[in-house]
Scaffold this motif. Structure first.
Motif, short mmCIF file in Angstrom:
data_model
loop_
_atom_site.label_atom_id
_atom_site.label_comp_id
_atom_site.label_asym_id
_atom_site.label_seq_id
_atom_site.Cartn_x
_atom_site.Cartn_y
_atom_site.Cartn_z
N GLN A 55 12.53 24.59 18.63
CA GLN A 55 13.60 24.50 17.17
C GLN A 55 13.41 23.86 16.47
OE1 GLN A 55 16.64 24.47 18.45
NE2 GLN A 55 17.31 24.44 16.36
N PHE A 56 11.86 23.11 16.00
CA PHE A 56 11.03 22.26 14.90
C PHE A 56 11.36 23.69 14.07
CE2 PHE A 56 8.11 21.22 11.89
CZ PHE A 56 8.63 20.20 11.49
N GLU A 57 10.84 24.49 14.78
CA GLU A 57 10.64 26.03 13.23
C GLU A 57 11.77 26.63 13.09
OE1 GLU A 57 6.66 28.02 15.13
OE2 GLU A 57 8.47 28.73 16.66
N LYS A 58 12.79 26.78 13.69
CA LYS A 58 13.95 27.14 13.26
C LYS A 58 15.12 26.00 12.18
CE LYS A 58 15.22 29.90 17.57
NZ LYS A 58 15.83 29.95 18.60
N ASP A 59 14.82 24.51 12.12
CA ASP A 59 15.03 23.72 11.59
C ASP A 59 14.72 23.44 10.49
OD1 ASP A 59 16.88 23.38 13.28
OD2 ASP A 59 16.15 21.64 14.35
N ASN A 60 13.00 23.86 10.10
CA ASN A 60 12.72 23.65 9.48
C ASN A 60 12.01 24.78 8.45
OD1 ASN A 60 12.03 20.40 9.10
ND2 ASN A 60 12.28 21.07 11.27
N ASP A 61 12.36 26.23 8.69
CA ASP A 61 11.54 27.34 8.67
C ASP A 61 10.55 27.45 8.37
OD1 ASP A 61 12.10 29.75 6.82
OD2 ASP A 61 12.32 29.48 5.36
N VAL A 62 9.77 27.00 9.24
CA VAL A 62 8.19 26.96 9.29
C VAL A 62 7.40 27.74 10.86
CG1 VAL A 62 7.65 24.57 10.37
CG2 VAL A 62 5.94 25.43 8.60
N LYS A 63 6.22 28.24 10.39
CA LYS A 63 5.46 28.43 12.06
C LYS A 63 4.99 28.01 12.38
CE LYS A 63 3.88 31.55 15.08
NZ LYS A 63 4.41 31.40 16.35
N VAL A 64 4.60 27.69 13.09
CA VAL A 64 3.65 26.09 14.28
C VAL A 64 2.64 26.76 14.90
CG1 VAL A 64 3.22 24.35 15.44
CG2 VAL A 64 5.47 24.10 14.11
#
Length: 440
Positions: A55-64
């Motif tokens: 969910q964080f990746e979707k919200d912030n357009d980033v890959k973790v």
């Protein structure tokens, strides 16, 4: 038992010699669109983090990029990453390592971002304060990590064993005195099959993880208030350690050394052979499967009349050298305080909620054992303390107490004599730690 506790409560500090001068580079981040998160845990925890981070990746357009290790491997792999200047953007840190990491430029001061985006009044103060450092004293000043969790180390009892023995159940609000505790533990210690050998014991505690409660409740402590003097050579401390040893050698309410070598006390508790045993939140998923009923109570009290125990914690820190520090900081705060992320971890059974309002709901809504979950929150709110080594620059002085303590536990040396003997060695190591920290 040791690795079980370390996995949830936080390991003792990493050796500072391996981390000095290694903060440059920040190669743990593979690019502006990716940040790395390194943690230790099990598959259930990885699954919970994966769900939260998606969910964080979707919200912030980033890959973790998630890097998981076992509890036993984590320190070694993190040291190697630091030494090789491949520091993850976000990673677990224990309170005992914070001072060294700050002074070596490893972890970022995230105070401004935390205060701007997190409701600190709704997060356990112990969790936040465990990662505050003002340059000299832990527990105050700037924030260098967010709490991954807090781990109130509570005390459990085998309810089924009490009922079978016809012993009144403990009061959840009024702790036993030491004498009362010893009396009940004696009644629970039995040869249940009549073969002349004990096969049920009142308790089976580990000195490294349970002595703290007895010392603190008796008015003793490891250090003075400003953490410059080792205070284990006091009558209060000696009385607590002697009581602890006498439970095995005099009252014989714990498995003998040979019994414990045959089957350790954790396994004996799991098999229903132990009356009293410590319980952390991380134990609950496993203990839910036990074949007996159990619950939580306060630890027995010494001369102060006040129960005491420690609260463990792990933190989520941000690398000072991260190439994407803003997003890395945002991830650390998100994992610690976002309700959905917290719910994933709580559902995985690895911790109590970091958020106070969620914890209150968890206590009342959950129907799974223990019935007295409130005891976890009472420890978190009222009387849980940090482990002594978590407040100093290194843990060597603290570890020294346990290196040669076995003769006391075996009844071959008095607690008072041993503490008088070990205090100077501990003091020397504490002085070195304080000198290394620039405190003197």
């Amino acid at each position: 038992m040791k690795s079980r506790i370390l996995a949830a409560a936080g390991a003792i500090a990493l050796a500072t010699a391996t981390i000095t001068g290694c903060s440059a580079g920040g190669a743990g981040s593979s690019g502006s669109d990716e940040i790395t998160f390194m943690f230790r845990g099990n598959d259930a925890e990885k699954e919970a983090y994966t769900a939260a981070i998606t969910q964080f990746e979707k919200d912030n357009d980033v890959k973790v990029k998630i890097i998981m290790t076992t509890a036993d491997e984590y320190s070694t792999k993190l040291k190697a990453a630091i030494t090789g200047k491949q520091i993850p953007d976000v990673f677990y840190v224990d309170p005992g390592s914070v001072q060294a990491y700050v002074k070596s430029g490893i972890i970022k001061d995230i105070t401004k971002e935390v205060e701007a985006s997190a409701d600190l009044d709704n997060i356990w103060a112990y969790g936040i304060d465990s990662y505050r450092f003002d340059g000299k004293i832990m527990g105050q000043g700037d924030i260098y990590a967010m709490p991954k969790d807090i781990g109130p180390f509570s005390f459990g009892y085998n309810k089924s064993m009490f009922e079978a023995a016809g012993i009144p159940l403990p009061d959840a609000d009024k702790p036993y005195t030491w004498d009362e505790f010893l009396d009940v533990a004696t009644q629970l210690t039995k040869d249940t099959n009549g073969d002349g050998t004990l096969d049920q014991w009142g308790t089976g505690l580990n000195v490294q993880w349970n002595l703290q409660s007895f010392v603190w409740s008796n008015g003793g402590d490891w250090l003075n208030e400003d953490h410059t003097k080792v205070t284990v050579d006091t009558p209060e401390f000696a009385e607590a350690l002697q009581f602890f040893a006498d439970m095995s050698n005099v009252a014989k309410v714990t498995p003998s050394t040979s019994d414990a070598q045959t089957l350790d006390t954790y396994q004996r508790w799991m098999q229903g052979e132990i009356g009293f045993f410590p319980v952390g939140p991380w134990d609950v998923p496993t203990y839910e499967k036990l074949d007996f009923d159990w619950d939580l109570i306060p630890y027995p009290v010494g001369a102060t009349g006040e129960t005491a125990t420690w609260t463990g914690t792990l933190g989520i820190a941000v690398s000072e050298s991260s190439k994407n520090a803003d997003l890395a900081t945002k991830l650390a705060i998100y994992l610690s305080t976002d309700e959905t992320a917290q719910q994933s971890l709580v559902d995985a059974g690895v911790q109590i909620p970091n958020l106070k309002d969620m914890a209150d709901s968890w206590v009342t809504a959950s129907t799974l054992p223990p019935a007295n979950k409130q005891e976890f929150l009472d420890i978190a709110n009222d009387y849980g303390r940090p482990l002594p080594a978590n407040t100093t620059y290194s843990a060597e002085w603290y570890d020294e107490l346990f290196k040669n303590i076995q003769p006391v536990l075996d009844g071959k040396q008095s607690a008072a004599d041993y503490l008088a003997e070990v205090q100077p060695r501990m003091q020397e190591l504490l002085d070195k730690a304080n000198a290394d920290a620039g405190i003197g």
